[in-house]
Design an enzyme around this catalytic site. Structure first.
Site, PDB file in Angstrom:
ATOM      1  N   ASN A 284      -6.495   0.131   0.652  1.00  0.00           N
ATOM      2  CA  ASN A 284      -7.701   0.175   1.477  1.00  0.00           C
ATOM      3  C   ASN A 284      -7.324   0.584   2.899  1.00  0.00           C
ATOM      4  O   ASN A 284      -6.846  -0.230   3.688  1.00  0.00           O
ATOM      5  CB  ASN A 284      -8.385  -1.201   1.476  1.00  0.00           C
ATOM      6  CG  ASN A 284      -9.705  -1.190   2.222  1.00  0.00           C
ATOM      7  OD1 ASN A 284      -9.829  -0.594   3.293  1.00  0.00           O
ATOM      8  ND2 ASN A 284     -10.702  -1.853   1.668  1.00  0.00           N
TER       9      ASN A 284
ATOM     10  N   GLU B  31       3.569  -7.029   8.172  1.00  0.00           N
ATOM     11  CA  GLU B  31       4.435  -7.422   9.277  1.00  0.00           C
ATOM     12  C   GLU B  31       5.113  -6.249   9.967  1.00  0.00           C
ATOM     13  O   GLU B  31       5.639  -6.388  11.070  1.00  0.00           O
ATOM     14  CB  GLU B  31       5.489  -8.416   8.764  1.00  0.00           C
ATOM     15  CG  GLU B  31       4.846  -9.739   8.372  1.00  0.00           C
ATOM     16  CD  GLU B  31       5.733 -10.616   7.501  1.00  0.00           C
ATOM     17  OE1 GLU B  31       6.313 -11.556   8.032  1.00  0.00           O
ATOM     18  OE2 GLU B  31       5.814 -10.368   6.280  1.00  0.00           O
TER      19      GLU B  31
ATOM     20  N   VAL C 124       2.403  -4.144   4.207  1.00  0.00           N
ATOM     21  CA  VAL C 124       1.927  -3.629   5.495  1.00  0.00           C
ATOM     22  C   VAL C 124       1.709  -4.733   6.532  1.00  0.00           C
ATOM     23  O   VAL C 124       1.382  -4.449   7.676  1.00  0.00           O
ATOM     24  CB  VAL C 124       0.612  -2.847   5.326  1.00  0.00           C
ATOM     25  CG1 VAL C 124       0.807  -1.658   4.406  1.00  0.00           C
ATOM     26  CG2 VAL C 124      -0.518  -3.742   4.810  1.00  0.00           C
TER      27      VAL C 124
ATOM     28  N   ARG D 133       1.539   3.313  -1.658  1.00  0.00           N
ATOM     29  CA  ARG D 133       0.123   3.568  -1.881  1.00  0.00           C
ATOM     30  C   ARG D 133      -0.723   2.636  -1.011  1.00  0.00           C
ATOM     31  O   ARG D 133      -0.458   1.442  -0.903  1.00  0.00           O
ATOM     32  CB  ARG D 133      -0.187   3.316  -3.352  1.00  0.00           C
ATOM     33  CG  ARG D 133      -1.619   3.591  -3.674  1.00  0.00           C
ATOM     34  CD  ARG D 133      -1.848   3.521  -5.176  1.00  0.00           C
ATOM     35  NE  ARG D 133      -3.284   3.518  -5.384  1.00  0.00           N
ATOM     36  CZ  ARG D 133      -3.882   2.760  -6.283  1.00  0.00           C
ATOM     37  NH1 ARG D 133      -3.170   1.973  -7.060  1.00  0.00           N
ATOM     38  NH2 ARG D 133      -5.180   2.819  -6.406  1.00  0.00           N
TER      39      ARG D 133
HETATM   40 MO1  MOS Z   1       4.946 -14.727   6.832  1.00  0.00          MO
HETATM   41  S1  MOS Z   1       6.046 -15.097   8.486  1.00  0.00           S
HETATM   42  O1  MOS Z   1       5.854 -14.004   5.736  1.00  0.00           O
HETATM   43  O2  MOS Z   1       3.661 -15.644   6.501  1.00  0.00           O
END
Ligand code: MOS
Length: 752
Positions: free
Chosen positions: A643, A717, A715, A640
């Site tokens: 924003n 990384e 969302v 989900r």
């Molecule tokens: Mo991060 S590298 O999980 O702040």
């Protein structure tokens, strides 16, 4: 609406905004008008300025510091060196806790890496402190620095990343290779990369007896409060960390570091507030980085282009004195279906600062290699790279066979390919040119990131006037927590966000866990959601028990909470406002807590990941090798979306970082000195607008009923994970050259 006190935020716009809506950042106006205060903007009365002196050699010993010259400089108040550094309550040589690192706090005269703090100078002005540090004029007994593969010391590590095993095997890879119709093997190299947050690591430390106030950028307020307290022998509750805004963290501000600890120590020692801000160059050493890797991928393939075995080996660089190994090889454990998968990591000790978590640790560097190797395998099989990935689609979690809680990766492939215009892509490289004669190439990479959750707590208070206060010690490092977490809380409370005051960014609030691992929205959000629901449950009890309420007796059928009113589920017209219920009950407020809580059985039973597909177009000058990622289209499914505006911004950020990884970013050590030669933002290249002229992020719908009650995945990384490989593969498609060392350089492609 009343405003949060630690950092006054603009009220929400009153246009029915709530969870699921693309409302703008609540802190945006403060930031663009320069009103948002960062750690170094604090100037308490009596402030001293501290500056670290750092080593210019990478290995050896400091034999002399001209402390007298520094002390004689007007304005200099104190010089701390290993000879007079006041004691700490904990041994900084020992790792404390799971996120613990050996900290550099002047414990001895040994130099272990360039830019290691070797002294701290405190003065009445920043200028005096800088001048004092220069006057120290250190002399060294230097030893040759170990900077690379040729001179580093290899070892078998106990673990990789944060507590992952160094070797994971599913099935029998040797049998898989023996059964393979063809084998593809390739070596990859990824460089040292530095977080380079716009805001350097900084601290303003003030002691009042045994109480400590810290203004510092920090990704994990309550955990850090406890850790800093422990180093000074005071309870964590005595330590107040204020971190309303971060100018970027990327993993480097989740863990303690030596310089900040030294600044706090100086404040205690001198009995005055102390400010310490690292210079840009000083961030290349004591505050972590993404460590170098040398990776080998070996893929066994059957006649239909399906994996028979996948082996991912990585040699990961770390410091001479501590272990953080980029868990790159683990990126192959969860991505594709294969009857046998083996991931193995070896360590390499160098004279560098200890690496640490950096945006998508392991997944970024590991998926870069994996996705490039998959492209080579597709080529070897004569298959379109997207078809090849679909042929190796994991219907269940590789290795464990667990079903996915949700996995809309097929939809990501399809929607991304459609938006990009992938159909009709020539199979062979060097087939496309643009009107200017530049070589054009298209590549694809799969994106994946797990969904860790962290313990988190929150508190919600409904007030007599029908407004609410929600509180959790969350962290907005630019990702939008101020906005998104408040949206989640408002939804749980059935209130317009404009009527919800959100307090966060200070450590004396309920613990929101770490803003990291792409898990902050899910973890802190879940705590807020539960706190809000608990408040509504108590309010419902009050109303349902009150014969004067239109909701009397509604306890069995239940109620819904929306727009500040409770409605009977069986008769929507019977409703009452929160304010009326509280007023009649004579209660000024209702407060309830909530925790991050999940169905543990579900957590064990389902495999949980965010997924995506990134498509890249590059253009390469056929003569000069100049390369640009002219188009990036990413399609991501992450449960989900609370924003969409802010999520898209997270994906853009990840994709831009991916472009930097593929084409720009690398910190290079001088082999003679062990010093990083490009320790500044002029020569450490990060992408600018001209490097990413076209970005598109597609939010692929995905419903997840198991990951947590909110259905929210991470969302933060994932955007970097598919992008690096996609760009490398596009470079091959443009030029026919496989570059397996990142970043890809002009000279790799020149005259190709
Ligand atoms: Mo991060 S590298 O999980 O702040």
């Amino acid at each position: 609406m009343s405003l949060e006190t630690a950092s006054p935020l603009a009220p929400y716009p009153r246009h029915g905004s709530n969870a699921g809506q693309p409302i703008t950042r609540r802190d945006g106006e403060l930031k663009v008008t320069g009103q948002a205060t960062y750690a170094a903007d604090n100037h308490p009365e009596g402030l001293l300025y501290a500056v670290c002196a750092v080593s210019s050699i990478a290995r050896g010993r400091v034999t002399h510091l001209d402390v007298a010259a520094a002390m004689a400089h007007p304005g200099v108040v104190e010089v701390l060196t290993p000879a007079n550094r006041p004691p700490l309550a904990l041994d900084p040589n020992v790792k404390h806790g799971p996120f613990g690192f050996r900290l550099e706090v002047l414990q001895d005269d040994t130099v272990r890496y360039a830019n290691q703090p070797i002294a701290l100078v405190a003065a009445e002005s920043l200028e005096a402190a800088v001048e004092g540090a220069a006057l120290l004029n250190p002399r060294y007994e230097a030893q040759p620095a170990r900077t690379g593969l040729e001179d580093g010391q290899r070892y078998a590590p106990a673990g990789v990343g944060v507590g992952a095993p160094p070797r994971t095997a599913h099935g029998d890879v040797e049998a898989g290779f023996a059964a393979a119709a063809r084998i593809v093997e390739a070596d990859f190299e990824t460089p040292a990369q530095f977080h380079n947050a716009m805001e350097p690591h900084a601290v303003v430390a003030q002691w009042d007896g045994d109480r400590l106030t810290l203004d510092m950028p920090n990704q994990a307020l309550v955990m850090s409060r406890e850790a800093y307290g422990a180093f000074f022998g005071v309870p964590g509750a005595n330590v107040l960390i204020r971190s309303p805004f971060l100018g970027g963290g990327f993993g480097s501000k989740a863990i303690l570091n030596g310089p900040q600890l030294l600044g706090i120590l100086a404040a205690r020692h001198l009995k005055r507030p102390v400010k310490l801000v690292l210079s840009r160059a000083q961030m290349y050493g004591p505050v972590g980085h993404r460590g170098r890797t040398w990776q080998t991928l070996r893929l066994g393939l059957d006649g239909q282009g399906r994996l028979t075995a996948l082996r991912h080996r990585s040699l990961a660089a770390t410091s001479s004195f501590d272990d953080f190994l980029e868990p790159a090889a683990n990126a192959s454990l969860h991505a594709y279906a294969s009857p046998a998968i083996l991931s193995e990591t070896e360590g390499l000790r160098l004279d560098i600062g200890t690496p640490g978590p950096m945006r998508a640790p392991g997944e970024a560097s590991g998926s870069a290699a994996l996705e490039a190797a998959m492209d080579e395998a597709a080529e070897a099989c004569g298959m379109d790279p997207l078809d090849f990935r679909l042929a190796n689609y994991a219907e269940t979690e590789p290795g464990t066979g667990r079903p996915y809680s949700s996995k809309a990766l097929r939809e990501c492939y399809a929607e991304g390919a459609r938006a990009f215009g992938w159909a009709g892509r020539p199979l062979r490289p060097r087939q496309m040119r643009d009107a200017d004669g530049l070589l054009v190439g298209w590549g694809v990479g799969s994106a994946l990131f797990p969904c860790p959750h962290f313990p988190a707590e929150a508190r919600a208070t409904l007030r007599a006037d029908g407004t609410a206060l929600v509180e959790t010690a969350g962290v907005d490092m630019g990702q939008g927590a101020w906005t998104v977490l408040a949206q989640i809380a408002a939804e749980a409370l059935g209130l317009d966000p404009a009527r919800v005051e959100f307090r966060s960014g200070v450590s004396d609030l309920p613990d929101a866990g770490v803003a990291g691992g792409s898990g902050h929205t899910a973890s802190a959000g879940l705590a807020l959601h539960n706190a809000g629901q608990n408040v509504i449950a108590r309010l419902t009890e009050l109303a349902a028990a009150d014969p004067a309420s239109p909701l009397f007796g509604a306890g069995n059928v239940g109620v819904t909470a929306r727009d500040g009113r409770l409605h009977r589920r069986d008769d929507d017209s019977r409703s009452e406002s929160y304010a009326e219920i509280l007023a009649r009950a004579g209660q000024p407020l209702i407060t309830a807590s909530g925790r991050m809580a999940r169905d543990e059985e579900a957590v064990q039973s389902w495999a949980m990941y965010s997924h995506g597909a990134v498509f890249a177009e590059v253009k390469v000058d056929p003569d000069f090798g100049m390369v640009r990622a002219t188009r990036l289209v990413g399609a991501f499914a992450a449960g989900r979306i609370v924003n969409p505006r802010l999520v898209r911004s997270q994906y853009y950020g990840g994709m831009i970082w991916g472009a930097g990884f593929a084409l720009h970013e690398a910190a290079l050590a001088d082999r003679r000195t062990g010093r990083i030669m490009n320790a500044d933002l002029a020569e450490y290249r990060v992408p600018v607008n001209a490097d990413v002229p076209s970005l598109e992020a597609i939010l692929v719908p995905e419903e997840d009923r198991y990951v947590n009650p909110l259905g929210v995945k991470g969302v933060g990384e994932i955007g970097i994970t598919g992008t690096v490989g996609a760009i490398a593969n596009a470079v091959w498609h443009a030029t026919g050259v496989r570059v397996r060392r990142f970043p890809i350089h002009i000279e790799d492609l020149m005259g190709g």
